[in-house]
Enzyme design. Structure first.
Site, PDB file in Angstrom:
ATOM      1  N   HIS A 160       0.836  -1.226   0.000  1.00 52.39           N
ATOM      2  CA  HIS A 160       0.000   0.000   0.000  1.00 52.39           C
ATOM      3  C   HIS A 160       0.861   1.264   0.000  1.00 52.39           C
ATOM      4  O   HIS A 160       0.419   2.309   0.476  1.00 52.39           O
ATOM      5  CB  HIS A 160      -0.959   0.031   1.192  1.00 52.39           C
ATOM      6  CG  HIS A 160      -1.690  -1.254   1.430  1.00 52.39           C
ATOM      7  ND1 HIS A 160      -2.922  -1.533   0.886  1.00 52.39           N
ATOM      8  CD2 HIS A 160      -1.328  -2.366   2.116  1.00 52.39           C
ATOM      9  CE1 HIS A 160      -3.305  -2.751   1.245  1.00 52.39           C
ATOM     10  NE2 HIS A 160      -2.347  -3.287   1.989  1.00 52.39           N
ATOM     11  N   SER A 281      15.421  21.311 -15.411  1.00 49.92           N
ATOM     12  CA  SER A 281      14.204  22.079 -15.679  1.00 49.92           C
ATOM     13  C   SER A 281      14.593  23.360 -16.388  1.00 49.92           C
ATOM     14  O   SER A 281      15.654  23.927 -16.127  1.00 49.92           O
ATOM     15  CB  SER A 281      13.514  22.407 -14.351  1.00 49.92           C
ATOM     16  OG  SER A 281      12.710  23.550 -14.500  1.00 49.92           O
TER      17      SER A 281
END
Ligand code: ARG
Length: 469
Positions: A160, A281
């Site tokens: 999970h 970036s």
């Protein structure tokens, strides 16, 4: 004068094909990729025509040699593909006739484009599958090598996406090795089914001419003939099987990609990709992005889409060949290209990934992860597992309230909730013991991972010896 100049069926037609249909029909811009396979298939066919006497030996030789010249022209990139000639088959046949004269018009004896294209795509995919097999095996080898170098380093195992139990890093990497090993098996399975030679099926019903398809099969390295000519021209399940293999493989790789993305995040900080496998970036100077992994994850969408495309094309088609089947090629080529792009990238990322072992160990040392081991200890003392689970749970609540890790509790504190706990449990709850205890088949104990690693190495070596796909 025929109204359809250039079309092999011109004799039957009095009107010219409408431009709309011309545009819709044309496939040369993508099926020219089949040219080397179309040529190899035609050469085998021409040799066979000569052998059975449908053409003279001299005519057969002229066709084979002419096709060889066309191959050079194709390889040089100078072949003048003509969209008026619709597809790769008609382009090459016309070029052969231009080159060697009327003998070229004998090449299509006892053959239809339907069995021709069925042969071409099998030849193409046989070669593509072999290349993909090599790349996939390299990736599996990279996972094994990385697992060997990271073997006993501890990290959290997740369910999970919550920390569940500590594992060793080699265990995590070898899980992907296992997934990809099944992908490799699927590839080998489908390669066996590809090995069936369709030429001789004609348009659909076979041919009345005295051909020798067995000779063509041997020439092209097929071990058997298609047993039903309708099936041979109508079926594309071998391509569907390949696309299914590709889709499953890409979905598996997308999960590996997601783990890489997570590991390289500041939140996890378990690993770093080298600069040359990362991008920056355009706006934020501090960023280092795992674009390779993200694209690998994203490209799973393309390949799953390719599978859906072809499933939908084939669904509901009546027997046997239908022109819809021309739509099989672009999804096939795109899937092959994508896999050949992604697999080496995945191998490079795995090989050059740098783990931050300190950070992984720190995260593995979850203060409450040993709760399962506390319960297991009680089980060994005879406490029923459900009861042991309760007692360990209460111990966790207590430890939390004292802001203490489970291993920092004294035996007296433990015995308040777990009366049967013995002093050795304090050692059993420490990280090295937690890991070593899970020595079942497939478990995370370093010894078990060592066995998994040795088995993987043996499997890869055996595959290499066999020359398996
Ligand atoms: N370009 C065609 C295809 O890929 C070749 C077969 C055409 N057959 C026909 N009967 N029109 O399917």
């Amino acid at each position: 004068m025929a109204a359809n100049p250039g079309k092999p069926w011109a004799g039957r037609f009095s009107g010219r094909t409408d431009d709309l249909l011309e545009k819709l029909s044309v496939s040369i811009h993508f099926d020219q990729r089949l040219a080397p396979f179309d040529i190899a298939g035609s050469q085998a066919h021409a040799r066979m025509l000569g052998q059975v006497g449908l053409v003279t030996q001299e005519e057969s030789r002229r066709m084979v040699n002419g096709l060889e010249k066309l191959k050079k022209r194709v390889d040089s990139g100078l072949f003048p593909w003509d969209s008026k000639l619709e597809d790769v088959h008609m382009n090459l046949e016309r070029a052969l006739t231009d080159l060697i004269g009327p003998t070229g018009e004998k090449l299509h004896t006892a053959r239809s484009r339907n069995d021709q294209v069925a042969l071409d795509t099998r030849l193409y995919l046989r070669e593509a599958a072999a290349g993909i097999g090599v790349s996939l095996r390299r990736l599996r080898q990279a996972l094994v090598d990385k697992a060997a170098s990271a073997k006993t380093a501890a990290m959290p195992g997740y369910t999970h996406l919550q920390r569940a139990q500590p594992i060793v890093a080699g265990h995590h990497l070898l899980a992907y090795y296992q997934m990809l090993t099944r992908d490799q098996e699927r590839l080998g399975d489908l390669a066996r089914r590809l090995d069936s030679m369709p030429l001789g099926s004609g348009a659909l019903a076979g041919t009345g001419l005295p051909i020798n398809p067995q000779m063509v099969a041997e020439d092209l390295g097929f071990s058997r003939l298609a047993e039903n000519s309708l099936d041979a021209v109508a079926s594309r399940d071998h391509l569907l099987e390949f696309l299914s293999f590709g889709a499953i493989l890409m979905v598996n790789l997308s999960r590996l990609a997601e783990d890489l993305v997570l590991w390289c995040s500041q939140e996890f900080a378990f690993a770093e990709l080298p600069d040359e496998l990362s991008t920056g970036s355009s706006m934020m100077p501090q960023k280092k992005n795992p674009d390779g992994a993200e694209l690998m994850r994203g490209k799973a969408g393309r390949v799953v889409g390719n599978l859906m495309t072809l499933l939908t094309v084939v669904k509901g088609l009546p027997m046997s060949y239908n022109r819809d089947l021309q739509e099989d090629k672009e999804p096939l080529f795109d899937a092959v290209d994508t896999l050949l792009l992604v697999l080496p990238m995945a191998a490079a990322m795995i090989s050059r990934l740098k783990f931050n072992f300190d950070r992984m160990r720190e995260a593995a040392n979850d203060p409450y992860a040993p709760a399962t081991d506390l319960a297991d200890h009680l089980v060994k003392k005879g406490v029923p597992f459900r009861e042991a689970h309760q007692q360990a749970g209460q111990t966790v609540v207590y430890a939390l309230s004292r802001h203490k890790a489970l291993v920092d509790l004294s035996l007296a504190e433990l015995n308040k909730f777990c009366p049967q706990a013995g002093p050795e449990v304090l050692e059993e709850m420490r990280l090295p013991a937690l890991l070593a205890a899970r020595d079942t088949t497939g478990g995370t104990a370093p010894r078990s991972v060592g066995r998994q690693l040795a088995a993987a190495r043996r499997a890869l070596a055996a595959e290499a010896r066999k020359g398996a796909i």
